[in-house]
Design an enzyme around this catalytic site. Structure first.
Site, PDB file in Angstrom:
ATOM      1  CE  LYS A 168      97.476  -9.756  16.392  1.00 26.11           C
ATOM      2  NZ  LYS A 168      97.485 -10.413  17.735  1.00 26.11           N
ATOM      3  CD  GLU A 243      96.993   4.633  22.845  1.00 20.17           C
ATOM      4  OE1 GLU A 243      97.184   4.668  24.076  1.00 20.17           O
ATOM      5  OE2 GLU A 243      95.915   4.326  22.318  1.00 20.17           O
ATOM      6  CB  CYS A 277     100.342   3.414  27.207  1.00 21.38           C
ATOM      7  SG  CYS A 277      98.663   3.626  26.601  1.00 21.38           S
ATOM      8  CD  GLU A 377     104.984   1.634  28.290  1.00 23.34           C
ATOM      9  OE1 GLU A 377     103.876   2.196  28.385  1.00 23.34           O
ATOM     10  OE2 GLU A 377     105.377   1.098  27.246  1.00 23.34           O
TER      11      GLU A 377
END
Length: 483
Positions: A168, A243, A277, A377
């Site tokens: 997906k 992750e 990331c 972040e």
């Protein structure tokens, strides 16, 4: 307008049970360029059932058969590289000049193939046999920021292990996900071994996370979403590989080449418009040297050419969406409000770009560890420069984060730098800008994830371990596991 009306289930393109279309918005032009049909929970069930049927036979294929399959996938993929580059420029604003986004996946496939060729699926411990066997049906949920590479890394190691897959992709990168399915179709992947279901996380992703016939889920995305995946997967005690987010620190030691460290930090932090990331979005500089690095940071940030990602001269495209654009601007505003010193960039639109989700490369100094831009972040081209007193203070600041995905150290004294590298609580750490290696594992500490991808460690995420007793003579012919 491009049309993507089908899902890929059981070796064929098929219409969803309850079709629902969404438009993909080109972030450069802020207008729709494609329509994608989404699947539902019922379609996810169909895909899982197809993968479950295919698993019994595919899991028993030989290593040579799976190597041949991967080689076919590589050949077909490489014929579509330019198509992928064009598509992700339109989908998520990644410049066509960023060739790593489209060449990297082929390299990862070749690494997986080479590891598979040498991997010992059976080994010996004393007189026992230890077998590695494919875990089963794997649900692979990939993000939009590395729309092809992340999905490829997941699926190629799953196939190498002998697992079957339901993939997906992010809705934002659903078109490139469909093209990847076409690659696998043309490579003659057996029916049911690879399945693709587009859909929202709350629909398709949630079903896959809960599904009793899914043996493993591999998810890349935000930490908040990863927590939800973990909770959902716990009900069936399936393996989870996550992750997640990062807020990586680059510790610049006093004896480092300050210009090299500053320029590299900007290049790595603002790669992919900061939507990575592992980006070193916190740069830690000894307090007496901050003013020395500022001119290099400003000069490097201003070298970016922002514009249409379809133009070869563009080095930074727009960020992916209106929501991402607003979030990054809110973080920049928070830096201003909390008293950080803006040295370049900011809230204004880049010159000459009156539409599109473009954000100026932005650098703040005078940042303290409690500020939002130092803790959250941002996932955009925003760099926070933090001063530190000494080595212990630098490590304290760097490790004072819920994240632990990447880390970086610049310095001259290798022994000292190695000590600092070892002190960083992160899954991947580079010294003086050393390149990473696709044979080595990738993953994070703390809330940056669970498990590892890539290389031998990545293959083993898709394998179960079985101990077999009573075949001492047969075991003697096998390599020792600890030898």
């Amino acid at each position: 307008m491009r049309q993507y009306p089908h899902l890929y289930i059981d070796g064929r393109w098929t219409e969803p049970i309850e079709p629902r279309e969404v438009e993909l918005i080109d972030p450069t032009r802020e207008e729709a360029f494609a329509r994608v049909t989404l699947g539902s929970a019922a379609d996810a069930d169909r895909a899982v059932a197809a993968a479950r049927r295919a698993f019994d036979s595919f899991s028993t294929t030989s290593v040579d058969d799976r190597i041949a399959l991967i080689d076919r996938v590589i050949d077909v993929y490489e014929s579509y590289i330019d198509d992928f580059a064009d598509l992700i420029a339109r989908e998520v604003g990644i410049p066509v000049s960023n060739r790593a986004q489209v060449t990297g996946p082929a390299q990862h496939m070749k690494v997986a193939r080479d590891i598979l060729r040498e991997y010992p699926f059976e080994s010996r411990v004393d007189g026992a046999i230890v077998r590695r066997e494919p875990i089963g049906v794997c649900a692979l949920i990939s993000p939009w920021n590395w729309p092809i590479q992340t999905g490829v890394i997941k699926l190629i190691y799953a196939l190498a292990a002998g697992c079957t897959v339901v993939a997906k992709p992010s809705i934002n990168s659903a078109a490139s996900g469909a093209l990847l399915a076409q690659v696998l179709h043309e490579a003659d992947v057996p029916p049911g071994v690879f399945n693709l279901v587009n859909g929202a996380g709350r629909d398709v992703g949630d079903v896959l996370s809960h599904h009793p016939d899914v043996d493993m889920i591999s998810f890349t995305g935000s930490t908040a979403a990863g927590k939800q995946v973990g909770v959902a997967a716990a009900g069936t005690v399936k393996r989870v590989c996550l992750e997640l987010g990062g807020k990586s620190a680059n510790i610049v030691l006093p004896d480092a080449d300050l210009e090299q460290a500053a320029r590299w930090n900007v290049q790595r932090c603002f790669f992919n418009a900061g939507q990575s990331c592992h980006a070193p979005s916190r740069m830690l500089v000894q307090e007496s040297q901050v003013e020395q690095v500022v001119p290099f940071l400003v000069d490097e940030a201003r070298r970016y050419r922002l514009g249409d990602p379809l133009e070869s001269s563009t080095t930074m495209g727009p960020v992916v969406s209106t929501a991402q654009y607003k979030s990054i601007r809110e973080h920049i505003q928070s830096g201003l409000d909390e008293g950080a010193n803006l040295v370049t960039g900011g809230l204004e639109r880049p010159d000459g770009l009156e539409r599109g989700h473009f954000v100026q490369p932005t650098v703040f100094t005078g940042v303290t560890p409690d500020m939002r831009i130092a803790r959250e972040e941002i996932f955009g081209p925003v760099l926070a420069v933090l001063p530190y007193r000494d080595e212990d203070d630098a490590l304290r600041i760097a490790n004072d984060s819920p994240y632990g995905l990447g880390g970086f150290v610049f310095g001259g004294d290798r022994e000292r730098a190695r000590r600092v590298v070892n002190g960083l609580r992160a899954g991947r750490v580079s010294y003086n800008g050393a390149a990473t290696d696709s044979y080595t594992p990738m993953g994070g500490y703390k809330q940056s994830g669970i498990g590892r991808s890539m290389g031998r460690f990545g293959l083993e995420e898709y394998l179960e371990v079985k101990s077999v007793y009573g075949f001492e003579d047969e075991a003697q012919a096998l390599p020792t596991l600890f030898g």
